[in-house]
Enzyme design. Sequence first.
Site, PDB file in Angstrom:
ATOM      1  N   GLU A 139     -27.685  -3.718   2.368  1.00  0.00           N
ATOM      2  CA  GLU A 139     -26.580  -3.194   3.106  1.00  0.00           C
ATOM      3  C   GLU A 139     -26.860  -2.266   4.092  1.00  0.00           C
ATOM      4  O   GLU A 139     -26.236  -1.528   4.783  1.00  0.00           O
ATOM      5  CB  GLU A 139     -25.279  -3.333   2.511  1.00  0.00           C
ATOM      6  CG  GLU A 139     -24.409  -4.499   1.760  1.00  0.00           C
ATOM      7  CD  GLU A 139     -23.097  -3.824   1.021  1.00  0.00           C
ATOM      8  OE1 GLU A 139     -22.166  -4.399   1.177  1.00  0.00           O
ATOM      9  OE2 GLU A 139     -22.454  -2.752   0.766  1.00  0.00           O
ATOM     10  N   THR A 220     -27.445 -15.854  -9.160  1.00  0.00           N
ATOM     11  CA  THR A 220     -26.147 -15.211 -10.524  1.00  0.00           C
ATOM     12  C   THR A 220     -24.804 -17.052  -9.678  1.00  0.00           C
ATOM     13  O   THR A 220     -24.699 -16.296  -8.087  1.00  0.00           O
ATOM     14  CB  THR A 220     -25.608 -14.651  -9.468  1.00  0.00           C
ATOM     15  OG1 THR A 220     -25.453 -14.275  -8.340  1.00  0.00           O
ATOM     16  CG2 THR A 220     -26.681 -12.927 -10.813  1.00  0.00           C
ATOM     17  N   MET A 221     -24.478 -17.435 -10.675  1.00  0.00           N
ATOM     18  CA  MET A 221     -23.732 -18.350  -9.738  1.00  0.00           C
ATOM     19  C   MET A 221     -22.023 -18.315  -9.984  1.00  0.00           C
ATOM     20  O   MET A 221     -21.820 -19.159 -10.659  1.00  0.00           O
ATOM     21  CB  MET A 221     -23.980 -19.442 -10.617  1.00  0.00           C
ATOM     22  CG  MET A 221     -25.820 -20.073  -9.638  1.00  0.00           C
ATOM     23  SD  MET A 221     -26.509 -20.858 -11.441  1.00  0.00           S
ATOM     24  CE  MET A 221     -25.553 -22.188 -11.145  1.00  0.00           C
ATOM     25  N   GLY A 225     -22.492 -18.759 -14.783  1.00  0.00           N
ATOM     26  CA  GLY A 225     -23.150 -18.082 -15.070  1.00  0.00           C
ATOM     27  C   GLY A 225     -24.241 -18.246 -13.821  1.00  0.00           C
ATOM     28  O   GLY A 225     -24.539 -17.726 -13.003  1.00  0.00           O
ATOM     29  N   ASP A 246      -9.604 -10.710 -10.449  1.00  0.00           N
ATOM     30  CA  ASP A 246     -10.970 -10.312  -9.151  1.00  0.00           C
ATOM     31  C   ASP A 246     -12.235 -10.193  -9.448  1.00  0.00           C
ATOM     32  O   ASP A 246     -12.769 -10.057  -9.645  1.00  0.00           O
ATOM     33  CB  ASP A 246     -10.298  -8.829  -9.075  1.00  0.00           C
ATOM     34  CG  ASP A 246     -10.488  -8.325  -7.548  1.00  0.00           C
ATOM     35  OD1 ASP A 246     -11.380  -8.569  -6.576  1.00  0.00           O
ATOM     36  OD2 ASP A 246     -10.140  -6.864  -7.003  1.00  0.00           O
ATOM     37  N   GLY A 251     -20.971  -9.399  -8.837  1.00  0.00           N
ATOM     38  CA  GLY A 251     -22.817 -10.128  -8.406  1.00  0.00           C
ATOM     39  C   GLY A 251     -23.139  -8.292  -9.103  1.00  0.00           C
ATOM     40  O   GLY A 251     -24.142  -7.909  -9.770  1.00  0.00           O
ATOM     41  N   ASP A 252     -22.426  -7.652  -8.888  1.00  0.00           N
ATOM     42  CA  ASP A 252     -22.651  -5.754  -8.454  1.00  0.00           C
ATOM     43  C   ASP A 252     -23.092  -5.554 -10.312  1.00  0.00           C
ATOM     44  O   ASP A 252     -24.180  -4.724 -10.660  1.00  0.00           O
ATOM     45  CB  ASP A 252     -22.018  -4.833  -7.820  1.00  0.00           C
ATOM     46  CG  ASP A 252     -22.643  -5.177  -6.106  1.00  0.00           C
ATOM     47  OD1 ASP A 252     -23.148  -5.496  -5.952  1.00  0.00           O
ATOM     48  OD2 ASP A 252     -21.090  -4.669  -6.085  1.00  0.00           O
TER      49      ASP A 252
HETATM   50  O1  RIB Z   1     -20.637  -5.748  -3.438  1.00  0.00           O
HETATM   51  C1  RIB Z   1     -19.062  -6.184  -3.387  1.00  0.00           C
HETATM   52  C2  RIB Z   1     -19.140  -4.677  -2.265  1.00  0.00           C
HETATM   53  O2  RIB Z   1     -19.598  -6.032  -1.215  1.00  0.00           O
HETATM   54  C3  RIB Z   1     -17.735  -4.132  -1.880  1.00  0.00           C
HETATM   55  O3  RIB Z   1     -17.649  -3.030  -2.860  1.00  0.00           O
HETATM   56  C4  RIB Z   1     -18.313  -3.483  -0.841  1.00  0.00           C
HETATM   57  O4  RIB Z   1     -17.918  -2.777  -0.224  1.00  0.00           O
HETATM   58  C5  RIB Z   1     -19.349  -4.534  -0.664  1.00  0.00           C
HETATM   59  O5  RIB Z   1     -20.121  -3.633   0.006  1.00  0.00           O
END
Ligand code: RIB
Length: 305
Positions: A139, A220-221, A225, A246, A251-252
Amino acid sequence: MKIAVIGSTNIDVVSYIDKIPAGGETRPAQNFHTAHGGKGANQAVAAAKLGANVLMVSAVGNDLFGKGALENFRQNKIDTSQISVIEGVATGEATIIVEESGQNRILLYKGANDKLSPELVLQAADDLKKCSLIVLQLEIPLETVYAAINFANENKIPVLLNPAPAVKDLSIDMACKCDFFVPNETELSILTDMPVNSRDEIKSAANSLLSKGLKNIIVTMGSQGALWLSNDREEFISARKVQSVDSTGAGDAFIGCFVENYTKTGDILDSVKLASLYATLSVTKKGTQDSYATAEEFKAFCAAL
Ligand code: RIB
């Protein structure tokens, strides 16, 4: 031991809806909130909530959202000394729609994230050299990601690249310089131009990257899993079944937990297993960073399994 996250900071504007509006249609949302987000920030906060010492290298605008983001990092005990405040540009913003299934759609305005230049990263060189892992996503400008990977290699610092959101022309040579490459299935499909509709297809797509010289690929799936592939290992970790509320930022959460545990233990498989559980726990709660468990909460969750 410190972890550096070089990446985005956003404000997330989130609507929860039962049905996506058609073109020209206005529909009511059932719920709404604003929250701290950005893939880089989310990964940093997840690792910090689990107890990691984190340096954030990022850029925000000189606006209310940027000030709020800095305060949020501080509250999570993240080192903000290498976050640049850029004049004349807004803090990054993500418009997020979450459907009843927990599935999300994101529209991203990069804002200040696009101003995180290679020079700003290299300004942080002395602090980065003290870190045991550098974590990157997409990003921020691609040239900054490449500069950070080269810097990490020159200074023998392991690097993890999360190719999200996917960029089709990502340099494979650069990906080969990373110790860990962590896409989701969609990103893997875009990067390889291969289908990922089954576990076998995902494996083939990941193997095509391995054959090009990538080291550790962790796919990551989502609710299925995660798959870890390297030249001599292949491990699939199935996810626990939960009711997803939600999935934004799951993934983060996975990456934050993976790097926290990996930098402590050096154990990749154990870190993938824990990261999978941590991400699973996050989808049972609304929000992104708000859904990330603290070390104590995560310990209690694991103990109850
Ligand atoms: O991965 C989720 C994130 O993607 C969100 O928090 C949003 O900001 C986007 O960047």
